[in-house]
Design an enzyme around this catalytic site. Sequence first.
Site, PDB file in Angstrom:
ATOM      1  N   CYS A  44       0.851  -1.196   0.000  1.00 45.13           N
ATOM      2  CA  CYS A  44       0.000   0.000   0.000  1.00 45.13           C
ATOM      3  C   CYS A  44       0.880   1.235   0.000  1.00 45.13           C
ATOM      4  CB  CYS A  44      -0.965  -0.005   1.176  1.00 45.13           C
ATOM      5  SG  CYS A  44      -0.152   0.193   2.760  1.00 45.13           S
ATOM      6  N   ALA A  45       0.308   2.402   0.247  1.00 44.92           N
ATOM      7  CA  ALA A  45       1.070   3.644   0.134  1.00 44.92           C
ATOM      8  C   ALA A  45       2.163   3.722   1.195  1.00 44.92           C
ATOM      9  CB  ALA A  45       0.149   4.844   0.239  1.00 44.92           C
TER      10      ALA A  45
END
Lengths: 75, 377
Positions: free
Chosen positions: B73-74
């Site tokens: 994810c980020a």
Amino acid sequence: MKADKVVDAKGLACPMPIVRTKKAMDSVASGEVVEIHVTDKGALADFPAWANAGGHTILEQSEDAGVFKFYIKKA
Amino acid sequence: MTVTKWTAADVARKVIENQSLFILDVRNADAFQDWKIEGHQFDYLNIPYFELLDGVEGILPQIPSDKDILVVCAKEGSSIMVAEMLSEADTTLSLSYLEGGMKSWSGYLEPIKVADLSGNGELYQFVRLGKGCLSYMVISEGEAALIDAVRFTEVFTSFAQEKNVTIKHVFDTHLHADHISGGRSIAEATGATYYLPSKDAEEVVFDYTPLEDGLTVQLGASNIDVGALYSPGHTIGSTSFVVDGKYLLTGDILFIDSIGRPDLAGLADDWVGDLRDTLYRRYRGLAEDLIVLPAHFMIIDELNEDGTVAKRLGDLLADNHGLNIEDEREFRSIVTDHLPPQPNAYQQIRQVNMGKITPDYDEQTEMEIGPNRCAVR
């Protein structure tokens, strides 16, 4: 704007702001409004995408001193 | 099985060693489409984490049981959550998450030796896999020169320390628009000379040594030459380097499978003639056996088997589409009318590299999110 429920997710990192908001959303009725305060910048992209996926409507969005505020109406 | 933590370096090994990996990317669809972890043998599934809050059972049929699965994810929070949910749902899966997420991937550099040079010299390429930036260190008998160093300055200073060399010269081939240069900070920290092409530096607010055509520095006792060759087009100051008579560092002018774009400083129409002249005249006058080492790669196919990004000039002159457009008007049209989107925050990044604004570390990370997009194909 008047909200039926307020979620304070300030200082929380992804995924917690959405997790808490989802819980709040599950507890209100269709058409009611949840107000969210969040500081994680990822929220700017995630809240619209999440609301869109669930059919909820973002009524208002603003920023004040690093705190993002969303008003979301439940579908 | 429990969920394990992978660092960006672990993922880099998978890319360079051509291994297979299944990436479950839980960012938004937009973010995934814009930029992801690229590998030769990687498969992908993109489901935003917020669609999995009620459970992951629905996606289990799409998750392979015979492959390593990396959840991304980020930053990392959502990937840990999703990886743990998957692990509870199916204990046989081989699950990991990327520590620090895409932010950490964007910042990871893999140093790879390109070649041994004359004497005991060495040439290293620092491959920033997540962003496609390539930096270089030339080493010879206790001295080093750096070219196009990215902002993770301690990677270069600790590498120099490890190799027991002093960084003497720091060059930027041009004023970068896609990433923040580490050149000036490294020069300040080490006492090295920082060179920048003066034609790109008209607005900079710090002192620098002008990088002019023909300037040559010698490194170490065996006097390895690092020579500058004016090659405008991506910017008006863009300068290439010839190292040890064998390696041509092309900056953002010529890549392996594409050429530089002339528009990032807002002057595409003015600079397209310079770009044409550099690619079709200046470079064609050089020895075809020079090995081209660019400042970027755009796609993972541009990586060689050892992970380096390098190719013989003669091969590029024959194969690179951008070097084989006979018609000048067609060339002009391709590099001015059909450009890909500009890199994220490129105007702000130019301001940072001019010294006009000084964002903090997190703001710099935000600016550099996404692919580099310095090329036209």
